[in-house]
Design a protein around this motif. Structure first.
Motif, PDB file in Angstrom:
ATOM      1  N   ASP A  90     -15.096   8.070   0.487  1.00 24.91           N
ATOM      2  CA  ASP A  90     -14.174   8.880   1.281  1.00 24.91           C
ATOM      3  C   ASP A  90     -13.758   8.154   2.551  1.00 24.91           C
ATOM      4  N   GLU A  91     -14.724   7.547   3.252  1.00 27.10           N
ATOM      5  CA  GLU A  91     -14.391   6.801   4.472  1.00 27.10           C
ATOM      6  C   GLU A  91     -13.568   5.562   4.146  1.00 27.10           C
ATOM      7  N   ARG A  92     -13.856   4.922   3.034  1.00 25.55           N
ATOM      8  CA  ARG A  92     -13.089   3.737   2.648  1.00 25.55           C
ATOM      9  C   ARG A  92     -11.613   4.090   2.453  1.00 25.55           C
ATOM     10  N   LEU A  93     -11.365   5.199   1.775  1.00 26.47           N
ATOM     11  CA  LEU A  93      -9.989   5.627   1.560  1.00 26.47           C
ATOM     12  C   LEU A  93      -9.336   6.069   2.866  1.00 26.47           C
ATOM     13  N   GLU A  94     -10.103   6.732   3.729  1.00 26.71           N
ATOM     14  CA  GLU A  94      -9.564   7.167   5.019  1.00 26.71           C
ATOM     15  C   GLU A  94      -9.234   5.964   5.905  1.00 26.71           C
ATOM     16  N   ALA A  95     -10.096   4.957   5.877  1.00 25.06           N
ATOM     17  CA  ALA A  95      -9.803   3.733   6.622  1.00 25.06           C
ATOM     18  C   ALA A  95      -8.537   3.071   6.102  1.00 25.06           C
ATOM     19  N   MET A  96      -8.390   3.022   4.792  1.00 24.76           N
ATOM     20  CA  MET A  96      -7.193   2.439   4.199  1.00 24.76           C
ATOM     21  C   MET A  96      -5.945   3.223   4.603  1.00 24.76           C
ATOM     22  N   ARG A  97      -6.067   4.539   4.653  1.00 25.62           N
ATOM     23  CA  ARG A  97      -4.945   5.387   5.053  1.00 25.62           C
ATOM     24  C   ARG A  97      -4.456   5.027   6.457  1.00 25.62           C
TER      25      ARG A  97
END
Length: 214
Positions: A90-97
């Motif tokens: 979840d954090e990985r995707l949020e960072a990418m966002r």
């Protein structure tokens, strides 16, 4: 011989992301100067054939690997060092966002605005500058709101999302003609926290090529 080589120049916020990350993780690295404004090395066939076909900086060389695009470089260094790495999917995707938002909207507008104001000849047309400034104000407001009540972009710890978003924000206010930190209190506090991280340095102290020859 350094473990990492980073092709860069001092005025590039995109390169600053990578240089700052290398410094913060305590990497053994050296800057390789790309004479962007003078000889235009990045436009030569040799550079595009041997260094980066896109004709851009930064370029990170690590052994046999040659990586371009700052988001890719930040991700690689985080995974390799286990520092500033988002926790979980979840954090990985949020960072990418936020990295994509940064590249498209925050520094994606700040970079061209600063270039047209300081380095382009002729300078940017007033209508273009007004358009960019409007987008900048809107996007900085989004960033400032995000940082209300939280220390860093994803929460209590800094990640590569933060190191992407600071790309142009430590350059002198006079280069923009407005003071981002003075106008946005949450951004100002966040920049102070990032600045306090061991290994932090200003872009003009971290990369070669400043000041430009007159």
């Amino acid at each position: 011989m350094a473990e990492y080589d980073l092709y860069c120049f001092a005025q590039s916020g995109n390169a600053y992301r990578a240089a700052l990350m290398l410094n913060l993780i305590g990497a053994d690295w050296r800057p390789v100067f790309v004479d962007f404004f003078g000889k235009g090395v990045q436009r030569t066939p040799e550079y595009r054939e041997n260094i980066n076909e896109m004709g851009e900086v930064p370029v990170l060389v690590h052994g046999a690997k040659k990586l371009t695009q700052s988001g890719v470089i930040l991700t690689y260094l985080a995974e390799h060092s286990k520092k500033f790495l988002p926790r979980g999917d979840d954090e990985r995707l949020e960072a990418m966002r936020w990295i994509i938002f940064d590249n498209q909207k925050v520094n994606g507008f700040l970079g061209p605005y600063r270039f047209l104001r300081n380095f382009a000849k002729p300078a940017g047309h007033p209508a273009v500058m007004e358009f960019l400034k409007g987008r900048i104000d809107n996007n900085l407001a989004i960033l400032d709101k995000r940082l209300a009540g939280r220390a860093y972009i994803l929460g209590s710890e800094p990640t590569i999302a933060d190191l992407s978003l600071v790309a142009y924000l430590y350059y002198p206010a006079e280069e923009f003609g407005f003071d981002i930190a003075a106008e946005r209190k949450n951004i100002a506090a966040w920049l102070g926290r990032v600045k306090a991280l061991p290994g932090w340095a200003y872009p003009y102290d971290l990369m070669p090529g400043h000041p430009l020859p007159k």
